[in-house]
Design a protein around this motif. Structure first.
Motif, PDB file in Angstrom:
ATOM      1  N   SER A   1     -38.205 -28.110 -39.283  1.00  0.00           N
ATOM      2  CA  SER A   1     -36.655 -27.382 -40.001  1.00  0.00           C
ATOM      3  C   SER A   1     -36.527 -25.967 -40.097  1.00  0.00           C
ATOM      4  O   SER A   1     -37.649 -25.747 -39.685  1.00  0.00           O
ATOM      5  CB  SER A   1     -36.887 -27.955 -41.191  1.00  0.00           C
ATOM      6  OG  SER A   1     -38.124 -28.142 -42.078  1.00  0.00           O
TER       7      SER A   1
ATOM      8  N   TRP B   1     -35.425 -24.346 -38.120  1.00  0.00           N
ATOM      9  CA  TRP B   1     -35.535 -23.915 -36.830  1.00  0.00           C
ATOM     10  C   TRP B   1     -34.433 -24.054 -35.274  1.00  0.00           C
ATOM     11  O   TRP B   1     -33.899 -25.193 -36.374  1.00  0.00           O
ATOM     12  CB  TRP B   1     -37.153 -24.048 -36.230  1.00  0.00           C
ATOM     13  CG  TRP B   1     -36.881 -23.433 -35.471  1.00  0.00           C
ATOM     14  CD1 TRP B   1     -37.271 -24.215 -33.815  1.00  0.00           C
ATOM     15  CD2 TRP B   1     -37.893 -22.196 -34.558  1.00  0.00           C
ATOM     16  NE1 TRP B   1     -38.411 -23.699 -33.065  1.00  0.00           N
ATOM     17  CE2 TRP B   1     -37.807 -22.297 -32.915  1.00  0.00           C
ATOM     18  CE3 TRP B   1     -37.452 -21.562 -34.999  1.00  0.00           C
ATOM     19  CZ2 TRP B   1     -38.353 -20.892 -32.853  1.00  0.00           C
ATOM     20  CZ3 TRP B   1     -37.809 -19.762 -34.934  1.00  0.00           C
ATOM     21  CH2 TRP B   1     -38.786 -19.750 -33.793  1.00  0.00           C
ATOM     22  N   THR B   2     -33.974 -23.463 -34.943  1.00  0.00           N
ATOM     23  CA  THR B   2     -33.140 -23.814 -33.846  1.00  0.00           C
ATOM     24  C   THR B   2     -33.494 -24.874 -32.295  1.00  0.00           C
ATOM     25  O   THR B   2     -34.380 -23.791 -31.866  1.00  0.00           O
ATOM     26  CB  THR B   2     -32.728 -22.504 -33.085  1.00  0.00           C
ATOM     27  OG1 THR B   2     -31.578 -21.718 -33.804  1.00  0.00           O
ATOM     28  CG2 THR B   2     -31.462 -23.007 -31.931  1.00  0.00           C
TER      29      THR B   2
ATOM     30  N   SER C   1     -33.195 -27.186 -30.667  1.00  0.00           N
ATOM     31  CA  SER C   1     -32.467 -27.214 -29.498  1.00  0.00           C
ATOM     32  C   SER C   1     -33.300 -25.900 -28.713  1.00  0.00           C
ATOM     33  O   SER C   1     -32.642 -26.809 -27.505  1.00  0.00           O
ATOM     34  CB  SER C   1     -31.383 -28.574 -29.767  1.00  0.00           C
ATOM     35  OG  SER C   1     -30.613 -26.446 -30.053  1.00  0.00           O
ATOM     36  N   MET C   2     -33.258 -25.501 -28.374  1.00  0.00           N
ATOM     37  CA  MET C   2     -33.197 -23.929 -27.456  1.00  0.00           C
ATOM     38  C   MET C   2     -34.666 -23.787 -27.900  1.00  0.00           C
ATOM     39  O   MET C   2     -35.094 -22.074 -27.275  1.00  0.00           O
ATOM     40  CB  MET C   2     -32.816 -22.592 -28.136  1.00  0.00           C
ATOM     41  CG  MET C   2     -30.820 -23.430 -28.399  1.00  0.00           C
ATOM     42  SD  MET C   2     -30.527 -23.782 -26.735  1.00  0.00           S
ATOM     43  CE  MET C   2     -30.697 -22.681 -25.781  1.00  0.00           C
ATOM     44  N   SER C   3     -36.075 -24.161 -28.149  1.00  0.00           N
ATOM     45  CA  SER C   3     -37.080 -23.966 -28.409  1.00  0.00           C
ATOM     46  C   SER C   3     -38.201 -24.869 -27.352  1.00  0.00           C
ATOM     47  O   SER C   3     -37.776 -26.086 -28.278  1.00  0.00           O
ATOM     48  CB  SER C   3     -37.400 -23.931 -29.657  1.00  0.00           C
ATOM     49  OG  SER C   3     -36.580 -22.856 -31.090  1.00  0.00           O
TER      50      SER C   3
ATOM     51  N   TRP D   1     -37.376 -26.318 -23.233  1.00  0.00           N
ATOM     52  CA  TRP D   1     -36.053 -26.375 -24.641  1.00  0.00           C
ATOM     53  C   TRP D   1     -35.381 -27.774 -23.617  1.00  0.00           C
ATOM     54  O   TRP D   1     -34.655 -28.814 -24.934  1.00  0.00           O
ATOM     55  CB  TRP D   1     -34.826 -25.644 -24.847  1.00  0.00           C
ATOM     56  CG  TRP D   1     -34.669 -24.902 -23.447  1.00  0.00           C
ATOM     57  CD1 TRP D   1     -35.380 -23.974 -22.492  1.00  0.00           C
ATOM     58  CD2 TRP D   1     -32.705 -25.162 -23.300  1.00  0.00           C
ATOM     59  NE1 TRP D   1     -33.622 -23.992 -21.982  1.00  0.00           N
ATOM     60  CE2 TRP D   1     -32.865 -24.894 -22.125  1.00  0.00           C
ATOM     61  CE3 TRP D   1     -31.928 -26.621 -23.760  1.00  0.00           C
ATOM     62  CZ2 TRP D   1     -31.879 -24.831 -21.774  1.00  0.00           C
ATOM     63  CZ3 TRP D   1     -31.689 -27.000 -23.302  1.00  0.00           C
ATOM     64  CH2 TRP D   1     -30.677 -25.539 -21.712  1.00  0.00           C
TER      65      TRP D   1
ATOM     66  N   ASN E   1     -33.559 -33.468 -29.190  1.00  0.00           N
ATOM     67  CA  ASN E   1     -32.797 -32.116 -29.242  1.00  0.00           C
ATOM     68  C   ASN E   1     -31.937 -33.211 -30.461  1.00  0.00           C
ATOM     69  O   ASN E   1     -31.401 -32.356 -31.612  1.00  0.00           O
ATOM     70  CB  ASN E   1     -32.105 -31.280 -28.072  1.00  0.00           C
ATOM     71  CG  ASN E   1     -33.174 -30.808 -27.527  1.00  0.00           C
ATOM     72  OD1 ASN E   1     -35.011 -30.581 -28.233  1.00  0.00           O
ATOM     73  ND2 ASN E   1     -33.225 -30.339 -26.436  1.00  0.00           N
TER      74      ASN E   1
ATOM     75  N   ASN F   1     -33.564 -33.909 -33.513  1.00  0.00           N
ATOM     76  CA  ASN F   1     -34.870 -32.645 -33.645  1.00  0.00           C
ATOM     77  C   ASN F   1     -35.865 -33.277 -33.996  1.00  0.00           C
ATOM     78  O   ASN F   1     -37.240 -33.419 -34.742  1.00  0.00           O
ATOM     79  CB  ASN F   1     -34.476 -32.053 -34.928  1.00  0.00           C
ATOM     80  CG  ASN F   1     -33.761 -31.003 -35.008  1.00  0.00           C
ATOM     81  OD1 ASN F   1     -33.313 -30.365 -33.844  1.00  0.00           O
ATOM     82  ND2 ASN F   1     -34.437 -30.144 -36.381  1.00  0.00           N
TER      83      ASN F   1
ATOM     84  N   GLU G   1     -40.963 -18.501 -30.355  1.00  0.00           N
ATOM     85  CA  GLU G   1     -39.584 -17.794 -29.921  1.00  0.00           C
ATOM     86  C   GLU G   1     -39.250 -16.991 -28.840  1.00  0.00           C
ATOM     87  O   GLU G   1     -38.495 -16.555 -28.216  1.00  0.00           O
ATOM     88  CB  GLU G   1     -39.312 -16.454 -30.999  1.00  0.00           C
ATOM     89  CG  GLU G   1     -39.237 -16.780 -32.590  1.00  0.00           C
ATOM     90  CD  GLU G   1     -38.617 -16.007 -32.937  1.00  0.00           C
ATOM     91  OE1 GLU G   1     -39.677 -14.792 -32.504  1.00  0.00           O
ATOM     92  OE2 GLU G   1     -38.902 -15.862 -34.364  1.00  0.00           O
TER      93      GLU G   1
END
Length: 124
Positions: A25, A27-28, A30-32, A53, A74, A77, A100
């Motif tokens: 939570s 946190w992005t 879906s892109m990580s 990702w 995704n 999550n 990141e």
């Protein structure tokens, strides 16, 4: 604030299966990339598996290849580590982690965010 919550650990007999889940939570997701590490008593923390990702890259430690399967959803999550054919050598605290960077890293030092860990104990 980034939070990673692991669940699904427990006690299982050798040869059994467990499924670990991690839900981030703040946190992005879906892109990580996401990864699982583990630390056994008296040992250093080690890479178990990692996923990009888009699930296009999935890496496994040699010790778990063919027995563990990592996947992610995704939309929900969630990242899931399905563990089968467990042995006492798999006993450890399992940690979910993310960072990141754009790639899946095997290096613990690359991961910025960690969950609190979930205990997996495999009895012989």
């Amino acid at each position: 604030q980034v939070t990673l919550v692991e669940s699904g650990g427990g006690l299982v007999q050798a040869g059994g299966s467990l499924r670990l889940s991690c839900t981030p939570s703040g946190w992005t997701f879906s892109m990580s990339p996401m990864a699982w590490f583990r630390q056994a008593p008296g040992k250093e923390r080690e890479f178990v598996s990692g996923i990009s990702w888009d699930s296009g890259t999935i890496l496994y430690a040699d010790s778990v290849k063919g027995r563990f399967t990592l996947s992610r959803d995704n939309a929900r999550n969630t990242v899931t580590l399905q563990m089968s054919s467990l042995t006492p050598e798999d006993t450890a605290v399992y940690y979910c982690a993310t960072h990141e960077l754009a790639y899946v890293s095997l290096q613990e030092a690359d991961y910025k965010y960690w969950g609190q860990g979930t205990q997996v104990t495999v009895s012989s």
